[in-house]
Design a protein around this motif. Sequence first.
Motif, PDB file in Angstrom:
ATOM      1  N   VAL A   1      18.246  -1.410 -12.228  1.00  0.00           N
ATOM      2  CA  VAL A   1      18.488  -1.865 -11.051  1.00  0.00           C
ATOM      3  C   VAL A   1      17.004  -2.415 -10.111  1.00  0.00           C
ATOM      4  O   VAL A   1      15.898  -2.109 -10.835  1.00  0.00           O
ATOM      5  CB  VAL A   1      18.718  -0.548 -10.169  1.00  0.00           C
ATOM      6  CG1 VAL A   1      20.166  -0.212 -10.445  1.00  0.00           C
ATOM      7  CG2 VAL A   1      17.865   0.578 -10.150  1.00  0.00           C
ATOM      8  N   PRO A   2      16.854  -3.140  -9.365  1.00  0.00           N
ATOM      9  CA  PRO A   2      15.708  -3.528  -8.795  1.00  0.00           C
ATOM     10  C   PRO A   2      15.076  -2.916  -8.000  1.00  0.00           C
ATOM     11  O   PRO A   2      15.871  -2.102  -7.131  1.00  0.00           O
ATOM     12  CB  PRO A   2      16.026  -5.060  -8.156  1.00  0.00           C
ATOM     13  CG  PRO A   2      17.544  -4.980  -7.791  1.00  0.00           C
ATOM     14  CD  PRO A   2      18.292  -4.023  -9.095  1.00  0.00           C
ATOM     15  N   LYS A   3      13.887  -2.696  -8.115  1.00  0.00           N
ATOM     16  CA  LYS A   3      13.070  -1.673  -7.279  1.00  0.00           C
ATOM     17  C   LYS A   3      12.115  -2.626  -6.423  1.00  0.00           C
ATOM     18  O   LYS A   3      11.620  -3.597  -6.679  1.00  0.00           O
ATOM     19  CB  LYS A   3      12.197  -0.852  -8.044  1.00  0.00           C
ATOM     20  CG  LYS A   3      13.137   0.281  -8.932  1.00  0.00           C
ATOM     21  CD  LYS A   3      12.310   1.280  -9.541  1.00  0.00           C
ATOM     22  CE  LYS A   3      13.177   2.319 -10.141  1.00  0.00           C
ATOM     23  NZ  LYS A   3      12.255   3.336 -10.896  1.00  0.00           N
ATOM     24  N   PRO A   4      11.791  -2.158  -4.987  1.00  0.00           N
ATOM     25  CA  PRO A   4      11.064  -2.916  -4.062  1.00  0.00           C
ATOM     26  C   PRO A   4       9.619  -2.936  -4.408  1.00  0.00           C
ATOM     27  O   PRO A   4       9.088  -1.934  -4.937  1.00  0.00           O
ATOM     28  CB  PRO A   4      11.333  -2.296  -2.720  1.00  0.00           C
ATOM     29  CG  PRO A   4      11.835  -1.025  -3.047  1.00  0.00           C
ATOM     30  CD  PRO A   4      12.543  -1.145  -4.418  1.00  0.00           C
ATOM     31  N   LEU A   5       8.894  -4.106  -3.941  1.00  0.00           N
ATOM     32  CA  LEU A   5       7.435  -3.898  -4.148  1.00  0.00           C
ATOM     33  C   LEU A   5       6.865  -3.027  -3.084  1.00  0.00           C
ATOM     34  O   LEU A   5       7.196  -2.923  -1.919  1.00  0.00           O
ATOM     35  CB  LEU A   5       6.904  -5.153  -4.114  1.00  0.00           C
ATOM     36  CG  LEU A   5       7.307  -6.277  -5.196  1.00  0.00           C
ATOM     37  CD1 LEU A   5       6.976  -7.586  -4.615  1.00  0.00           C
ATOM     38  CD2 LEU A   5       6.388  -5.936  -6.291  1.00  0.00           C
TER      39      LEU A   5
ATOM     40  N   ASP B   1      -2.354  -5.517   5.820  1.00  0.00           N
ATOM     41  CA  ASP B   1      -3.603  -5.605   5.994  1.00  0.00           C
ATOM     42  C   ASP B   1      -4.565  -4.729   4.829  1.00  0.00           C
ATOM     43  O   ASP B   1      -6.023  -5.196   4.638  1.00  0.00           O
ATOM     44  CB  ASP B   1      -3.896  -4.731   7.461  1.00  0.00           C
ATOM     45  CG  ASP B   1      -3.435  -5.736   8.395  1.00  0.00           C
ATOM     46  OD1 ASP B   1      -3.407  -6.862   8.412  1.00  0.00           O
ATOM     47  OD2 ASP B   1      -2.969  -5.114   9.460  1.00  0.00           O
ATOM     48  N   HIS B   2      -4.135  -3.619   4.518  1.00  0.00           N
ATOM     49  CA  HIS B   2      -4.762  -2.920   3.226  1.00  0.00           C
ATOM     50  C   HIS B   2      -5.106  -3.855   2.196  1.00  0.00           C
ATOM     51  O   HIS B   2      -6.240  -3.901   1.708  1.00  0.00           O
ATOM     52  CB  HIS B   2      -4.105  -1.606   2.929  1.00  0.00           C
ATOM     53  CG  HIS B   2      -4.660  -0.871   1.964  1.00  0.00           C
ATOM     54  ND1 HIS B   2      -5.836  -0.125   1.800  1.00  0.00           N
ATOM     55  CD2 HIS B   2      -4.025  -0.771   0.524  1.00  0.00           C
ATOM     56  CE1 HIS B   2      -5.975   0.438   0.832  1.00  0.00           C
ATOM     57  NE2 HIS B   2      -4.978  -0.029  -0.020  1.00  0.00           N
ATOM     58  N   ILE B   3      -4.224  -4.481   1.653  1.00  0.00           N
ATOM     59  CA  ILE B   3      -4.193  -5.473   0.597  1.00  0.00           C
ATOM     60  C   ILE B   3      -5.297  -6.646   1.017  1.00  0.00           C
ATOM     61  O   ILE B   3      -5.881  -7.013   0.049  1.00  0.00           O
ATOM     62  CB  ILE B   3      -2.756  -5.862   0.178  1.00  0.00           C
ATOM     63  CG1 ILE B   3      -1.669  -5.009   0.000  1.00  0.00           C
ATOM     64  CG2 ILE B   3      -3.021  -6.567  -1.087  1.00  0.00           C
ATOM     65  CD1 ILE B   3      -2.268  -3.858  -1.351  1.00  0.00           C
ATOM     66  N   ALA B   4      -5.100  -6.892   2.136  1.00  0.00           N
ATOM     67  CA  ALA B   4      -6.153  -8.175   2.378  1.00  0.00           C
ATOM     68  C   ALA B   4      -7.557  -7.674   2.362  1.00  0.00           C
ATOM     69  O   ALA B   4      -8.332  -8.309   1.907  1.00  0.00           O
ATOM     70  CB  ALA B   4      -5.832  -8.419   3.733  1.00  0.00           C
TER      71      ALA B   4
ATOM     72  N   LEU C   1      -4.162 -15.009  -4.436  1.00  0.00           N
ATOM     73  CA  LEU C   1      -3.230 -14.101  -3.893  1.00  0.00           C
ATOM     74  C   LEU C   1      -1.830 -14.076  -4.238  1.00  0.00           C
ATOM     75  O   LEU C   1      -1.114 -13.375  -4.476  1.00  0.00           O
ATOM     76  CB  LEU C   1      -3.097 -14.351  -2.185  1.00  0.00           C
ATOM     77  CG  LEU C   1      -4.574 -13.942  -1.657  1.00  0.00           C
ATOM     78  CD1 LEU C   1      -4.233 -14.545  -0.133  1.00  0.00           C
ATOM     79  CD2 LEU C   1      -4.681 -12.274  -1.611  1.00  0.00           C
ATOM     80  N   LYS C   2      -1.428 -15.521  -4.678  1.00  0.00           N
ATOM     81  CA  LYS C   2      -0.022 -15.673  -5.285  1.00  0.00           C
ATOM     82  C   LYS C   2      -0.145 -14.922  -6.887  1.00  0.00           C
ATOM     83  O   LYS C   2       0.712 -14.611  -7.062  1.00  0.00           O
ATOM     84  CB  LYS C   2       0.395 -17.085  -5.424  1.00  0.00           C
ATOM     85  CG  LYS C   2       1.480 -17.290  -6.005  1.00  0.00           C
ATOM     86  CD  LYS C   2       1.726 -18.967  -6.135  1.00  0.00           C
ATOM     87  CE  LYS C   2       3.171 -19.190  -6.572  1.00  0.00           C
ATOM     88  NZ  LYS C   2       3.477 -18.597  -7.868  1.00  0.00           N
ATOM     89  N   ALA C   3      -1.457 -15.119  -7.394  1.00  0.00           N
ATOM     90  CA  ALA C   3      -1.354 -14.480  -8.755  1.00  0.00           C
ATOM     91  C   ALA C   3      -1.181 -12.955  -8.812  1.00  0.00           C
ATOM     92  O   ALA C   3      -0.807 -12.329  -9.551  1.00  0.00           O
ATOM     93  CB  ALA C   3      -2.995 -14.914  -9.315  1.00  0.00           C
ATOM     94  N   VAL C   4      -1.727 -12.484  -7.478  1.00  0.00           N
ATOM     95  CA  VAL C   4      -1.487 -10.870  -7.284  1.00  0.00           C
ATOM     96  C   VAL C   4      -0.157 -10.694  -7.185  1.00  0.00           C
ATOM     97  O   VAL C   4       0.261  -9.605  -7.932  1.00  0.00           O
ATOM     98  CB  VAL C   4      -2.489 -10.574  -5.970  1.00  0.00           C
ATOM     99  CG1 VAL C   4      -2.100  -9.070  -5.528  1.00  0.00           C
ATOM    100  CG2 VAL C   4      -3.944 -10.693  -6.449  1.00  0.00           C
ATOM    101  N   LEU C   5       0.429 -11.468  -6.537  1.00  0.00           N
ATOM    102  CA  LEU C   5       2.098 -11.034  -6.218  1.00  0.00           C
ATOM    103  C   LEU C   5       2.783 -11.122  -7.704  1.00  0.00           C
ATOM    104  O   LEU C   5       3.662 -10.467  -7.852  1.00  0.00           O
ATOM    105  CB  LEU C   5       2.572 -12.019  -5.187  1.00  0.00           C
ATOM    106  CG  LEU C   5       4.037 -11.735  -4.844  1.00  0.00           C
ATOM    107  CD1 LEU C   5       3.959 -10.310  -4.130  1.00  0.00           C
ATOM    108  CD2 LEU C   5       4.361 -12.687  -3.850  1.00  0.00           C
TER     109      LEU C   5
ATOM    110  N   SER D   1      -2.640  -2.236  -6.963  1.00  0.00           N
ATOM    111  CA  SER D   1      -2.988  -2.046  -8.520  1.00  0.00           C
ATOM    112  C   SER D   1      -3.020  -3.522  -9.150  1.00  0.00           C
ATOM    113  O   SER D   1      -3.888  -3.556  -9.969  1.00  0.00           O
ATOM    114  CB  SER D   1      -1.691  -1.578  -9.145  1.00  0.00           C
ATOM    115  OG  SER D   1      -1.897  -1.545 -10.572  1.00  0.00           O
ATOM    116  N   ALA D   2      -2.356  -4.797  -8.718  1.00  0.00           N
ATOM    117  CA  ALA D   2      -2.259  -6.069  -9.342  1.00  0.00           C
ATOM    118  C   ALA D   2      -3.593  -6.653  -8.846  1.00  0.00           C
ATOM    119  O   ALA D   2      -4.138  -7.368  -9.695  1.00  0.00           O
ATOM    120  CB  ALA D   2      -1.163  -6.909  -8.844  1.00  0.00           C
TER     121      ALA D   2
END
Length: 468
Positions: A419-423, A385-388, A399-403, A430-431
């Motif tokens: 090692v992979p880190k979560p989003l 909701d915050h990102i929205a 939105l796909k570009a943001v991701l 920021s994106a």
Amino acid sequence: MAGDDAIRALRDALRLSPENLPLRRHLASSLLGLGRAEDAEAEFRAALPLAPNDPELQAGLALAFAQQGKYPLALVIVEGLIQRPDAPARAWLLSARLLLRSGNQVEAADHYRQAVAIDPEVADANLADRLGVRPVVSDLEDDEDDDDDDGDGDGIELFDEDDDALVREVWAGNAGAPGPEIDVERPALNFKDVGGMEGLKEEIRIKIIHPLAHPDLYRAYGKPIGGGILLYGPPGCGKTHLARATAGEIHAGFLAVGINDVLDMWMGNSERNLHEVFDQARRNTPCVLFFDEVDALAASRSDLKGGAGRQVVNQFLAETDGVQDRNDGVLILAATNAPWHLDAAFRRPGRFDRILFVPPPDLAARAAILRVLCRGKPVQDIDFDHIARKTDGFSGADLKAVLDVAIERKLREAMKAGVPKPLTTKDLASAASNVKPSTREWFATARNYALYSNQGGLYDEILKHLKR
């Protein structure tokens, strides 16, 4: 001439949709097939910024250079193309001709064999004879060509009269060639995979899904199972995605029709292709027949200067009406970014009698889209909701570009850390600050039509959206 009429019709359609890549590609190829290499070069150059890595466009530009005698320019493109695993057969064939012209017969023969291995239809018995390669018979060859060359390979011209005829057929299509046969998809996605758009989904349920689920009830009221819905709005807001999900929702076939599947340079072929597309849908009912960028096929006839373009519009109207064949079970969806260019006759009841505005997603829809996009990816406590709230006016594509931006940054971190880190919420926020909504330009144009060309209230939904 039929070819000139077709070119005029294509240019008319392109003026209405200047960034329509399939349409520009078709125009460039048609010009090349007519031997108008300089004009074809201009169109290929205009198309390449829209798809810089497209091998067919690059091969087309190289061939246009070669037809004009600009052999060094053609060679630069071809040498880069044949290094790619997806290099088209035409690139290898052109490379063979260029190498033969420079006297490198052995390598030219290898490149000719590679071209024929990729696509046997490009085989040229005359060229094979010059190269000392066993000729492969092709339907495109003319038996009389065998007497046109002494076969010694000396002083050979790259494009003689026979070659030009072959190029026209390969690039522009044979007037007697069979019409399009498009693969019938069976989409796995459904409405659950489409974030937001609840009002649009309900309209589609009433028009398309409920008639299939309750056919007897609809027949009792004399309502046919079928019809058309036109989706319009800014690009990247999910019109195509929604159409494909509609087919998946009702377990129907899905035929996605592009401009290049219909338009043809030969008089009458475009109309025939359009009929065969509809006929294929009728053979696969229930079937969703989807026309993307439909304004290029159904442009206002008052805006079209050439008779060929008008004939395509007339054929389209006849097919949607089911004049010769019934359209029961054929569900016609179309999408456009420019509804103001569509011929008014398509808005008559029984054709596209539901015209639905697909706006950029609202707050709840943006959150839903982000949730869908993040499925299967490593995430940690994301406040969607915050990102929205930070992405007002963003389309689904935005939105796909943001991701994508957030993932690229996270990948850099993961490579350094091993090692992979979560989003996280911070990553997406920021994106989002680095991506600008792509819908503003569209609304600047749409606003003028909604204010000054809104006969019958067609664009009332745009005005409502602008007043939010």
